[in-house]
Write a protein that holds these residues in place. Structure first.
Motif, PDB file in Angstrom:
ATOM      1  N   TRP A  94      83.651  68.878  39.412  1.00  0.00           N
ATOM      2  CA  TRP A  94      83.505  69.735  40.586  1.00  0.00           C
ATOM      3  C   TRP A  94      84.884  70.102  41.125  1.00  0.00           C
ATOM      4  O   TRP A  94      85.902  69.524  40.716  1.00  0.00           O
ATOM      5  CB  TRP A  94      82.700  69.020  41.672  1.00  0.00           C
ATOM      6  CG  TRP A  94      83.409  67.852  42.306  1.00  0.00           C
ATOM      7  CD1 TRP A  94      84.167  67.845  43.448  1.00  0.00           C
ATOM      8  CD2 TRP A  94      83.448  66.494  41.807  1.00  0.00           C
ATOM      9  NE1 TRP A  94      84.646  66.586  43.707  1.00  0.00           N
ATOM     10  CE2 TRP A  94      84.231  65.742  42.716  1.00  0.00           C
ATOM     11  CE3 TRP A  94      82.901  65.844  40.705  1.00  0.00           C
ATOM     12  CZ2 TRP A  94      84.467  64.379  42.544  1.00  0.00           C
ATOM     13  CZ3 TRP A  94      83.138  64.493  40.529  1.00  0.00           C
ATOM     14  CH2 TRP A  94      83.908  63.775  41.444  1.00  0.00           C
ATOM     15  N   GLN A  95      84.900  71.065  42.014  1.00  0.00           N
ATOM     16  CA  GLN A  95      86.112  71.427  42.734  1.00  0.00           C
ATOM     17  C   GLN A  95      85.913  71.144  44.213  1.00  0.00           C
ATOM     18  O   GLN A  95      84.846  71.407  44.763  1.00  0.00           O
ATOM     19  CB  GLN A  95      86.465  72.897  42.521  1.00  0.00           C
ATOM     20  CG  GLN A  95      87.047  73.196  41.143  1.00  0.00           C
ATOM     21  CD  GLN A  95      87.679  74.567  41.057  1.00  0.00           C
ATOM     22  OE1 GLN A  95      87.789  75.268  42.055  1.00  0.00           O
ATOM     23  NE2 GLN A  95      88.110  74.952  39.864  1.00  0.00           N
ATOM     24  N   SER A  96      86.934  70.592  44.842  1.00  0.00           N
ATOM     25  CA  SER A  96      86.897  70.294  46.275  1.00  0.00           C
ATOM     26  C   SER A  96      88.273  70.553  46.864  1.00  0.00           C
ATOM     27  O   SER A  96      89.278  70.045  46.330  1.00  0.00           O
ATOM     28  CB  SER A  96      86.485  68.828  46.504  1.00  0.00           C
ATOM     29  OG  SER A  96      86.601  68.484  47.872  1.00  0.00           O
ATOM     30  N   GLN A  97      88.297  71.347  47.925  1.00  0.00           N
ATOM     31  CA  GLN A  97      89.557  71.703  48.580  1.00  0.00           C
ATOM     32  C   GLN A  97      90.547  72.290  47.570  1.00  0.00           C
ATOM     33  O   GLN A  97      91.756  72.037  47.646  1.00  0.00           O
ATOM     34  CB  GLN A  97      90.177  70.453  49.244  1.00  0.00           C
ATOM     35  CG  GLN A  97      89.250  69.676  50.144  1.00  0.00           C
ATOM     36  CD  GLN A  97      88.911  70.430  51.429  1.00  0.00           C
ATOM     37  OE1 GLN A  97      89.450  71.476  51.701  1.00  0.00           O
ATOM     38  NE2 GLN A  97      88.006  69.870  52.212  1.00  0.00           N
ATOM     39  N   GLY A  98      90.014  73.064  46.607  1.00  0.00           N
ATOM     40  CA  GLY A  98      90.885  73.721  45.643  1.00  0.00           C
ATOM     41  C   GLY A  98      91.345  72.846  44.496  1.00  0.00           C
ATOM     42  O   GLY A  98      92.120  73.298  43.637  1.00  0.00           O
ATOM     43  N   ARG A  99      90.894  71.595  44.425  1.00  0.00           N
ATOM     44  CA  ARG A  99      91.310  70.684  43.357  1.00  0.00           C
ATOM     45  C   ARG A  99      90.128  70.373  42.429  1.00  0.00           C
ATOM     46  O   ARG A  99      88.994  70.258  42.864  1.00  0.00           O
ATOM     47  CB  ARG A  99      91.852  69.374  43.938  1.00  0.00           C
ATOM     48  CG  ARG A  99      93.158  69.552  44.704  1.00  0.00           C
ATOM     49  CD  ARG A  99      93.701  68.190  45.110  1.00  0.00           C
ATOM     50  NE  ARG A  99      94.998  68.308  45.778  1.00  0.00           N
ATOM     51  CZ  ARG A  99      95.724  67.275  46.191  1.00  0.00           C
ATOM     52  NH1 ARG A  99      95.270  66.025  45.988  1.00  0.00           N
ATOM     53  NH2 ARG A  99      96.901  67.468  46.773  1.00  0.00           N
ATOM     54  N   TYR A 100      90.447  70.198  41.125  1.00  0.00           N
ATOM     55  CA  TYR A 100      89.443  69.917  40.124  1.00  0.00           C
ATOM     56  C   TYR A 100      89.300  68.407  39.965  1.00  0.00           C
ATOM     57  O   TYR A 100      90.283  67.662  39.913  1.00  0.00           O
ATOM     58  CB  TYR A 100      89.865  70.546  38.785  1.00  0.00           C
ATOM     59  CG  TYR A 100      88.918  70.247  37.646  1.00  0.00           C
ATOM     60  CD1 TYR A 100      87.764  70.997  37.460  1.00  0.00           C
ATOM     61  CD2 TYR A 100      89.205  69.235  36.739  1.00  0.00           C
ATOM     62  CE1 TYR A 100      86.896  70.726  36.398  1.00  0.00           C
ATOM     63  CE2 TYR A 100      88.352  68.958  35.681  1.00  0.00           C
ATOM     64  CZ  TYR A 100      87.206  69.698  35.518  1.00  0.00           C
ATOM     65  OH  TYR A 100      86.356  69.430  34.466  1.00  0.00           O
ATOM     66  N   HIS A 101      88.054  67.946  39.883  1.00  0.00           N
ATOM     67  CA  HIS A 101      87.768  66.504  39.707  1.00  0.00           C
ATOM     68  C   HIS A 101      86.758  66.332  38.587  1.00  0.00           C
ATOM     69  O   HIS A 101      85.867  67.156  38.392  1.00  0.00           O
ATOM     70  CB  HIS A 101      87.217  65.897  40.993  1.00  0.00           C
ATOM     71  CG  HIS A 101      88.105  66.052  42.185  1.00  0.00           C
ATOM     72  ND1 HIS A 101      89.049  65.125  42.540  1.00  0.00           N
ATOM     73  CD2 HIS A 101      88.182  67.065  43.105  1.00  0.00           C
ATOM     74  CE1 HIS A 101      89.691  65.551  43.633  1.00  0.00           C
ATOM     75  NE2 HIS A 101      89.172  66.712  43.988  1.00  0.00           N
ATOM     76  N   GLU A 102      86.864  65.220  37.869  1.00  0.00           N
ATOM     77  CA  GLU A 102      85.919  64.911  36.791  1.00  0.00           C
ATOM     78  C   GLU A 102      85.768  63.405  36.663  1.00  0.00           C
ATOM     79  O   GLU A 102      86.741  62.656  36.747  1.00  0.00           O
ATOM     80  CB  GLU A 102      86.409  65.503  35.463  1.00  0.00           C
ATOM     81  CG  GLU A 102      85.418  65.328  34.316  1.00  0.00           C
ATOM     82  CD  GLU A 102      85.877  66.045  33.050  1.00  0.00           C
ATOM     83  OE1 GLU A 102      85.482  67.222  32.868  1.00  0.00           O
ATOM     84  OE2 GLU A 102      86.630  65.423  32.261  1.00  0.00           O
TER      85      GLU A 102
END
Length: 361
Positions: free
Chosen positions: A351-359
């Protein structure tokens, strides 16, 4: 996918694809298979689409299996029994039309109550005070609905689980216990037709035993609320389940997710479930809060009314949120591009949150 949070009290063995599975006597087939690490219940007609439970309450039909030679059986609604023979279902098997000549016609009753949750049980209790004949109908094998699911059994056998589920769960003890053996009820039954005329209402029902036409002077619909999951990329992979479905597994069988896992959603049910997980010694790897932070003008009028009329519920919700924030669970907001990844089952969430990608794997 899921693990048991307590030892089995009354083990029973059955077969899945000729493999022996050991479960609790009162487990549903779905709960027993998930606890055994089974991730695929059925396959699409091309044998490429893997299916597994999503809702755990009989609404999604993602858990279809073959049981003792009978296809299209919903694993989340059927309890295991010794030597039961369960198999993976391939595609959707068409069911032969039921002839009306084979139906059982019932007598006329005063009131049919559809739904054996808190509302239905309350209606039944009130009608009993006035000696009104009533029949309680529900598609689940036990009364209590989603709120008080398996409460009677857990009060007698799993007091620790009751404590973890909290006071809002055990508060239904008096209401559920009012359903005695003499109560006329038809559980594990599904309504497929409802026709009205000037004198009565006719309901078409199918249960494990037969198909019948029920005649009632009045019908009270107490079918409760339904969870509304949001579709996203990969949402139908085995391993993705609704919050309500996961909570059902906890209440009915004491199952909790295996780490690592991610909780996604918004609203009080999500906060309650995470708190119940914390009480079970289980911590989500991450919580993706889908609450729309840019829509406060819409929420404000409702929040004011809630503070005036239901302040205790607001306080409880704030208490749940505070505990989540203090637990150390990473909380992400403003979620975009939520994706579940995998081939035969869930392997990664991104997902993306606050413009950052997470996995997370």
């Amino acid at each position: 996918m899921f693990k048991r949070s307590m030892p089995m009290l009354d083990p029973v063995s059955f077969f899945f694809n000729e493999k022996v599975i050991v479960a609790n006597k009162n487990d549903t087939v779905a709960a027993a298979l998930l606890a055994a690490g089974i991730t695929t219940f059925s396959l699409g007609t091309n044998e490429k689409t893997h299916r597994a439970p999503v809702c755990m309450i009989g609404n999604c039909f993602e858990c279809l299996v073959e049981i003792d030679g009978q296809s299209n059986q919903q694993a989340c609604l059927i309890e295991v029994s010794a030597n039961m023979n369960v198999k993976t279902q391939y595609g959707l098997v068409l069911v032969k039309d039921l002839l009306e000549s084979n139906m059982k016609n019932s007598k006329m009753i005063d009131v049919a109550i559809v739904g054996a949750g808190p509302a239905g049980l309350t209606v039944l209790e009130e009608l009993g005070k006035h000696n009104v004949e009533a029949l309680l109908i529900d598609e689940q094998p036990q009364a209590g609905g989603q709120i008080y699911r398996s409460l009677t059994r857990n009060l007698h056998e799993n007091s620790d689980l009751c404590n973890r589920l909290g006071e809002s769960y055990t508060a239904g003890k008096k209401l559920v216990s009012s359903l005695h053996d003499q109560t006329e009820k038809l559980l594990h039954a599904r309504i497929w037709d409802l026709t009205t005329n000037l004198q009565s209402v006719t309901l078409g029902l199918t249960s494990a035993k037969n198909t019948q036409l029920l005649h009632a002077k009045q019908v009270v619909l107490c079918n409760g609320a339904m969870e509304r999951p949001t579709a996203f990329s990969g949402w139908n992979l085995p391993g993705v389940m609704s919050i309500g479905g996961a909570q059902t597994l906890m209440k009915a069988s004491g199952l909790v997710p295996e780490e690592p896992f991610v909780v996604v959603g918004s609203g009080p049910l999500v906060y309650l479930y995470i708190n119940q997980l914390l009480d079970s010694g289980v911590k989500p790897t991450a919580f993706l809060d889908l609450t729309q932070s840019n829509n406060k003008k819409h929420y404000l009028p409702h929040a004011i009314k809630a503070l005036v009329h239901h302040s205790s519920l607001i306080q409880q919700g704030l208490k749940w949120q505070k505990r989540i924030n203090r637990s150390g669970i990473p909380v992400y907001q403003n979620i975009q591009q939520l994706t579940a990844k995998g081939e035969k089952s869930l392997q990664k969430v991104s997902w993306q949150s606050q413009g950052r990608y997470h996995e997370i794997d």
